[in-house]
Every structure is written in structure tokens, then in C-alpha cells.
Design a protein around this motif. Structure first.
Motif, PDB file in Angstrom:
ATOM      1  N   GLN A  13       0.809  -1.221   0.000  1.00  0.00           N
ATOM      2  CA  GLN A  13       0.000   0.000   0.000  1.00  0.00           C
ATOM      3  C   GLN A  13       0.844   1.275   0.000  1.00  0.00           C
ATOM      4  OE1 GLN A  13      -3.425   0.039   2.599  1.00  0.00           O
ATOM      5  NE2 GLN A  13      -3.684  -2.179   2.472  1.00  0.00           N
ATOM      6  N   GLY A  14       2.109   1.146  -0.369  1.00  0.00           N
ATOM      7  CA  GLY A  14       2.933   2.333  -0.572  1.00  0.00           C
ATOM      8  C   GLY A  14       4.029   2.550   0.433  1.00  0.00           C
ATOM      9  N   ASN A  69       4.197   4.194   3.133  1.00  0.00           N
ATOM     10  CA  ASN A  69       4.253   5.498   3.809  1.00  0.00           C
ATOM     11  C   ASN A  69       2.837   5.857   4.257  1.00  0.00           C
ATOM     12  OD1 ASN A  69       5.219   7.939   4.777  1.00  0.00           O
ATOM     13  ND2 ASN A  69       5.106   8.958   2.796  1.00  0.00           N
ATOM     14  N   THR A  78       9.947   1.400   1.834  1.00  0.00           N
ATOM     15  CA  THR A  78       9.891   2.146   0.574  1.00  0.00           C
ATOM     16  C   THR A  78      11.225   2.221  -0.144  1.00  0.00           C
ATOM     17  OG1 THR A  78      10.253   4.213   1.798  1.00  0.00           O
ATOM     18  CG2 THR A  78       7.970   3.626   1.295  1.00  0.00           C
TER      19      THR A  78
END
Length: 318
Positions: free
Chosen positions: A203-204, A206, A251
Motif C-alpha cells: 500500500q505504498g 508510507n 519504501t
């Protein structure tokens, strides 16, 4: 037309080339003994046999200063008896950890918990043996692993190593606190935590505190721990995941390696007898351990992403 085709190929190649730093395989293993063994030749000899130390290994000792540096704990050298042997492997190898208890037991930490902690510290591809000639809790073994990287001239992020210790302690504490609850097992908890890491990356990497809390609760539920893990324990896991996220490991260039090793760990847990027993027990009491498809969803998303890029460039040059 030929120039356009070559230009298209070059652009696609730039998009597809991986950017993460590859794990460099060591030429020799490192054996790190607990400081208590320096003045105990018999204990040292016994531990050498447990670890399978070879004459060409780099040899060092982990002491109280190292433990304070890497995991923020205050231990006297006299209690540091758990030792490790490690060799870093090539990118994609995964984590191969053996806890050898032929002479002394590691009383608090399981292989899966060690693996989860190492993933949090950024170590994803290595072959590790952990052992002691006497019974130990095993908590200081991680410091020995980090000391091995120092012996090889590689820096270790101490924010990440301290987060890994916090995670290890949380898994250990939550397991103790719920040991007598029907439907709980440390295998379920380890799998849930690994699923949480993968889902945060998907989901990224971050996310807000609310997003992380939602993922934590969803994954605990999917692993049959809904209503078993308490609110305070959930808060502890949420805070740890926020701390881990703050080191950018979800990330940066290491995220892909972390996902690969995390999926390997999930597969190992799922195929273990202990997890199968936990799944059977959960079914008996009406809990449901779902077969998470987070990883396959991620792989499909990546494939779709690159397919869309290639399709986009094709439209430019047709």
C-alpha cells in the motif's frame, strides 16, 4: 523506424532495470561468540562444535557495549553466551536460520521470530546458525549477527536493529501473555506480523497511523487472532510498525528483498506442523485462519503496472 524501435527498447530497459542494491555474498562466514566464552575454554569449544565453525571463519566476540549499541539493552558480559555463525548469501537466497539446541535450549525466541526481527533490521539473505552450550533466553543473539556485519566492514542501521529488538520482545511478550488462551499460537502471531509488513509495502510503505492500525487489525483477524490479542497489544504492534516505517525500509531499495524474504517466511510458517495444528484448533473454536492472497495480489499489480508502461510506449511509436 529502426531508430524509433531502439529508442523504445532503451526507454523500457530504463524502466525495468532494478534499482535496489544487491546483497553481496561473503567469501567467508563470521562466527560471533558471546563475551562470556572468552574466559571459558570448554564453553567456547562446545559452542564451536554447535555452530560448525571453520578455521577460515572470521572470529569475534559480542560484548555488553555491542548489545547496548545495537539493541539498547544493558547486559553483563558474563551472561552473554548465545552465539552465532553467519554468511551473507546472494540476493534472493532468503533467510535460512537454524536454532541448534543439541546442548543448550533457546528458551524464549523461535526461528520464525528471529527471522521477523532480521527482516526488520534489513537483513534478508543469509545463512545463520544460532546456539549455546547452556540454556539461554536467546535475546542477545541478534547483537552477534549485527556484530558480524561490522566484522565484514558493513554498516548496520542501529535505528533498524533497535526496532527489530522491540519487535522481537513484543512477539515474545504477547506470546507469553496469551499462552493460555485457546486459539493462540506464536506461529499465528509471526505470520500475522509478516503479513502486516507485506501489506504495508503493497500500500505504498508510507501510511498514516490509522491505515497501519487497520492493516494490523485485518491481518490479526485473518490469522485467527481476532478477540484474542488485546487492545493494548494491538497498540504495541501499531507503534512498532510506525517506528519500522520511519526507517524507510518499506519504501527504499531494500523493500523488494524484504518482500521476497517475508513471503518465504510466510510459506515456511504455513507449511509447519505447528501452524497446521493452530489452524485446526482455530477451526474447532470457530476462528478462521484465512489463506492470505496479499502476495499474489502484489505480483499481479506489478505485472499489470509494467504491462501498462509497455503498452503506453507502444502507442507512442506506432
Amino acid at each position: 523506424m529502426m531508430i524509433r524501435n531502439w529508442f523504445f527498447i532503451a526507454l523500457v530497459a530504463l524502466v525495468l532495470i532494478p534499482t535496489e542494491v544487491q546483497a553481496a555474498e561473503w567469501q567467508e562466514a563470521v562466527t560471533v561468540y558471546g563475551a562470556a566464552l572468552e574466559d571459558d575454554p570448554q564453553l567456547l569449544e562446545d559452542t564451536e562444535g554447535i555452530l560448525g565453525t571453520k578455521k577460515e571463519d572470521k572470529i569475534t566476540f559480542v560484548n555488553s557495549e555491542d548489545v547496548a549499541k545495537y539493541i539498547g539493552k544493558d547486559y553483563d558480559d558474563a551472561v552473554l553466551k548465545s552465539s552465532i555463525r553467519i554468511i551473507q548469501r546472494e540476493d534472493g537466497y532468503g533467510l535460512d536460520i537454524t536454532v541448534d539446541e543439541t546442548m543448550g535450549k533457546i528458551t524464549q525466541i523461535t526461528e520464525e521470530t528471529y527471522k521477523n526481527a532480521l527482516l526488520t533490521s534489513g537483513i534478508t539473505d543469509a545463512e545463520v546458525t544460532i546456539g549455546a552450550a547452556q540454556d539461554v533466553t536467546g535475546e542477545s543473539a541478534l547483537s552477534g549477527i549485527y556484530k558480524a556485519f561490522e566484522a565484514q566492514g558493513q554498516e548496520i542501521d542501529t535505528d533498524r536493529t533497535r526496532n527489530s529488538q522491540d519487535e522481537l520482545e513484543a512477539i515474545s511478550d504477547i506470546s507469553k501473555e496469551n499462552a493460555q488462551k485457546e486459539g493462540f499460537s506464536q506461529e499465528q502471531l509471526n505470520k500475522a506480523i509478516t503479513d502486516i509488513k507485506i501489506e504495508i509495502i503493497n500500500q505504498g510503505g508510507n501510511l498514516t497511523e490509522a491505515d497501519i492500525r487497520r492493516i494490523v487489525e485485518e491481518q490479526l483477524n485473518e490469522n485467527g487472532l481476532d478477540g484474542i490479542v488485546t487492545g493494548d497489544q494491538i497498540n504495541r504492534l501499531v507503534n512498532i510498525m510506525i517506528q519500522i516505517q520511519n526507517t524507510n525500509i518499506f519504501t527504499d531499495e531494500e523493500a523488494e528483498r524484504l518482500k521476497d524474504s517475508a513471503q518465504n517466511l510466510i510459506d515456511e510458517i504455513r507449511s509447519s506442523d505447528a501452524f497446521k495444528q493452530a489452524a485446526d484448533k482455530a477451526e474447532e473454536i470457530g476462528q478462521d485462519i484465512q489463506d492470505s492472497d496479499a502476495w499474489s495480489t502484489f505480483k499481479r499489480a506489478v505485472s499489470d503496472f509494467f504491462s501498462s508502461i509497455i503498452s503506453f510506449f507502444k502507442t507512442l511509436f506506432n
